[in-house]
Design a protein around this motif. Structure first.
Motif, mmCIF file in Angstrom:
data_model
loop_
_atom_site.group_PDB
_atom_site.id
_atom_site.type_symbol
_atom_site.label_atom_id
_atom_site.label_comp_id
_atom_site.label_asym_id
_atom_site.label_seq_id
_atom_site.Cartn_x
_atom_site.Cartn_y
_atom_site.Cartn_z
ATOM 1 N N TRP A 59 0.827 -1.214 0.000
ATOM 2 C CA TRP A 59 0.000 0.000 0.000
ATOM 3 C C TRP A 59 0.858 1.258 0.000
ATOM 4 O O TRP A 59 0.533 2.259 -0.650
ATOM 5 N N GLY A 60 1.974 1.241 0.718
ATOM 6 C CA GLY A 60 2.880 2.386 0.717
ATOM 7 C C GLY A 60 3.470 2.633 -0.659
ATOM 8 O O GLY A 60 3.543 3.777 -1.128
ATOM 9 N N ILE A 61 3.861 1.564 -1.339
ATOM 10 C CA ILE A 61 4.412 1.697 -2.686
ATOM 11 C C ILE A 61 3.354 2.249 -3.634
ATOM 12 O O ILE A 61 3.624 3.147 -4.442
ATOM 13 N N VAL A 62 2.134 1.738 -3.547
ATOM 14 C CA VAL A 62 1.057 2.192 -4.435
ATOM 15 C C VAL A 62 0.737 3.667 -4.196
ATOM 16 O O VAL A 62 0.636 4.463 -5.149
ATOM 17 N N LEU A 63 0.581 4.070 -2.932
ATOM 18 C CA LEU A 63 0.242 5.466 -2.642
ATOM 19 C C LEU A 63 1.354 6.421 -3.066
ATOM 20 O O LEU A 63 1.089 7.493 -3.630
ATOM 21 N N ASN A 64 2.597 6.042 -2.807
ATOM 22 C CA ASN A 64 3.717 6.895 -3.213
ATOM 23 C C ASN A 64 3.843 6.959 -4.726
ATOM 24 O O ASN A 64 4.157 8.020 -5.286
ATOM 25 N N ALA A 65 3.591 5.858 -5.409
ATOM 26 C CA ALA A 65 3.660 5.861 -6.875
ATOM 27 C C ALA A 65 2.548 6.722 -7.467
ATOM 28 O O ALA A 65 2.772 7.438 -8.453
ATOM 29 N N ILE A 66 1.355 6.683 -6.878
ATOM 30 C CA ILE A 66 0.256 7.530 -7.354
ATOM 31 C C ILE A 66 0.620 9.000 -7.199
ATOM 32 O O ILE A 66 0.396 9.807 -8.103
ATOM 33 N N MET A 67 1.206 9.343 -6.069
ATOM 34 C CA MET A 67 1.585 10.744 -5.851
ATOM 35 C C MET A 67 2.680 11.170 -6.822
ATOM 36 O O MET A 67 2.618 12.261 -7.392
ATOM 37 N N LEU A 68 3.670 10.330 -7.050
ATOM 38 C CA LEU A 68 4.728 10.678 -8.002
ATOM 39 C C LEU A 68 4.188 10.782 -9.423
ATOM 40 O O LEU A 68 4.599 11.661 -10.188
ATOM 41 N N ALA A 69 3.272 9.891 -9.787
ATOM 42 C CA ALA A 69 2.668 9.968 -11.121
ATOM 43 C C ALA A 69 1.877 11.260 -11.275
ATOM 44 O O ALA A 69 1.923 11.905 -12.326
ATOM 45 N N GLY A 70 1.171 11.659 -10.225
ATOM 46 C CA GLY A 70 0.430 12.921 -10.269
ATOM 47 C C GLY A 70 1.348 14.117 -10.431
ATOM 48 O O GLY A 70 1.046 15.058 -11.170
ATOM 49 N N VAL A 71 2.478 14.090 -9.762
ATOM 50 C CA VAL A 71 3.446 15.178 -9.883
ATOM 51 C C VAL A 71 4.013 15.225 -11.299
ATOM 52 O O VAL A 71 4.129 16.302 -11.900
ATOM 53 N N ILE A 72 4.338 14.074 -11.851
ATOM 54 C CA ILE A 72 4.909 14.032 -13.199
ATOM 55 C C ILE A 72 3.896 14.517 -14.230
ATOM 56 O O ILE A 72 4.230 15.308 -15.126
ATOM 57 N N VAL A 73 2.642 14.083 -14.099
ATOM 58 C CA VAL A 73 1.600 14.540 -15.035
ATOM 59 C C VAL A 73 1.374 16.041 -14.876
ATOM 60 O O VAL A 73 1.221 16.762 -15.869
ATOM 61 N N GLY A 74 1.367 16.528 -13.646
ATOM 62 C CA GLY A 74 1.202 17.962 -13.416
ATOM 63 C C GLY A 74 2.325 18.783 -14.017
ATOM 64 O O GLY A 74 2.094 19.837 -14.621
ATOM 65 N N LEU A 75 3.557 18.313 -13.862
ATOM 66 C CA LEU A 75 4.684 19.018 -14.467
ATOM 67 C C LEU A 75 4.619 18.982 -15.988
ATOM 68 O O LEU A 75 4.988 19.955 -16.655
ATOM 69 N N LEU A 76 4.145 17.875 -16.536
ATOM 70 C CA LEU A 76 3.997 17.771 -17.982
ATOM 71 C C LEU A 76 2.967 18.772 -18.504
ATOM 72 O O LEU A 76 3.214 19.474 -19.492
ATOM 73 N N PHE A 77 1.827 18.858 -17.819
ATOM 74 C CA PHE A 77 0.808 19.823 -18.220
ATOM 75 C C PHE A 77 1.306 21.264 -18.065
ATOM 76 O O PHE A 77 1.006 22.131 -18.888
ATOM 77 N N ALA A 78 2.078 21.534 -17.018
ATOM 78 C CA ALA A 78 2.632 22.870 -16.834
ATOM 79 C C ALA A 78 3.607 23.219 -17.949
ATOM 80 O O ALA A 78 3.604 24.343 -18.463
ATOM 81 N N ALA A 79 4.438 22.267 -18.348
ATOM 82 C CA ALA A 79 5.387 22.517 -19.429
ATOM 83 C C ALA A 79 4.663 22.742 -20.754
ATOM 84 O O ALA A 79 5.032 23.636 -21.530
ATOM 85 N N ILE A 80 3.615 21.967 -21.007
ATOM 86 C CA ILE A 80 2.834 22.162 -22.238
ATOM 87 C C ILE A 80 2.149 23.523 -22.219
ATOM 88 O O ILE A 80 2.145 24.252 -23.216
ATOM 89 N N GLY A 81 1.597 23.884 -21.073
ATOM 90 C CA GLY A 81 0.947 25.195 -20.956
ATOM 91 C C GLY A 81 1.918 26.342 -21.153
ATOM 92 O O GLY A 81 1.599 27.337 -21.818
ATOM 93 N N LEU A 82 3.105 26.228 -20.596
ATOM 94 C CA LEU A 82 4.117 27.271 -20.795
ATOM 95 C C LEU A 82 4.540 27.339 -22.258
ATOM 96 O O LEU A 82 4.750 28.428 -22.805
ATOM 97 N N GLY A 83 4.689 26.179 -22.889
ATOM 98 C CA GLY A 83 5.071 26.165 -24.303
ATOM 99 C C GLY A 83 4.032 26.825 -25.175
ATOM 100 O O GLY A 83 4.356 27.628 -26.065
ATOM 101 N N ILE A 84 2.766 26.528 -24.923
ATOM 102 C CA ILE A 84 1.689 27.166 -25.697
ATOM 103 C C ILE A 84 1.629 28.653 -25.396
ATOM 104 O O ILE A 84 1.454 29.477 -26.303
ATOM 105 N N GLY A 85 1.802 29.010 -24.137
ATOM 106 C CA GLY A 85 1.775 30.426 -23.763
ATOM 107 C C GLY A 85 2.896 31.217 -24.414
ATOM 108 O O GLY A 85 2.682 32.324 -24.919
ATOM 109 N N PHE A 86 4.106 30.657 -24.415
ATOM 110 C CA PHE A 86 5.222 31.349 -25.050
ATOM 111 C C PHE A 86 5.080 31.372 -26.567
ATOM 112 O O PHE A 86 5.561 32.299 -27.227
ATOM 113 N N ALA A 87 4.413 30.372 -27.130
ATOM 114 C CA ALA A 87 4.216 30.363 -28.582
ATOM 115 C C ALA A 87 3.291 31.494 -29.015
ATOM 116 O O ALA A 87 3.474 32.089 -30.078
#
Length: 94
Positions: A59-87
């Motif tokens: 359960w600890g591995i699953v919860l920590n992996a979910i949180m890390l996946a959420g962070v990675i997806v959030g950073l990906l969306f932020a990078a895409i948003g910045l790229g579109i904004g700068f474009a």
């Protein structure tokens, strides 16, 4: 008459409970990077060292992996948003 007290030691599940606590706390409190990585590493160590704490470790591995996946997806969306904004930034001055 002397009697010896029965002393049974409880199974050690320190690493697995710590991993579970890190996973739960990282989701509840929004800890995004250091705590989930630490919890993930501790959970993997607990799987190998503490066979009685297997459920908590998983359960600890699953919860920590979910949180890390959420962070990675959030950073990906932020990078895409910045790229579109700068474009479209040059078009803002027309």
């Amino acid at each position: 008459m002397t009697s010896t007290p029965y002393s049974a030691t409880a199974p050690v599940r320190t690493l697995s409970v710590t991993s579970f606590a890190f996973g739960l706390a990282s989701i509840v409190f929004g800890w995004t990077f250091v705590a989930p990585i630490a919890g993930l590493v501790i959970g993997v160590l607990a799987l190998r060292r503490e066979p009685l704490g297997r459920t908590f470790a998983i359960w600890g591995i699953v919860l920590n992996a979910i949180m890390l996946a959420g962070v990675i997806v959030g950073l990906l969306f932020a990078a895409i948003g910045l790229g579109i904004g700068f474009a479209f930034l040059p078009l803002a001055f027309l």
